[in-house]
Design a protein around this motif. Structure first.
Motif: not given
Length: 69
Positions: A31, A35, A38, A45, A47, A50, A53, A56
């Motif tokens: 993750l 992150t 992104l 963002v 963790d 993510v 969201s 995603i």
């Protein structure tokens, strides 16, 4: 409507391909990597964002699953 961020299932090494708006950003190992990809793509963002969201699409595995296949 398709989600703009796609995280593909883990591969043989346990990495997951990350695609944003049709562009492959790379392969994330966890993750934290995701992150960072992104963030580099201009998204603010963390963790938890993510994981939760709605933008995603997690394909083939949950956000916590990074085991090699």
């Amino acid at each position: 409507m398709a989600k703009p961020i796609i995280v593909y299932p883990p591969d043989e090494q346990g990495t997951r391909r990350v695609r944003v708006d049709g562009t492959i950003l790379g392969r994330a190992h966890d993750l934290r990597d995701l992150t960072e990809y992104l963030r580099r793509a201009g998204l603010e963002v963390d963790d938890l964002d993510v994981i939760r969201s709605p933008l995603i699409e997690w394909r083939g595995a949950d956000p916590e699953d990074w085991e090699p296949r």
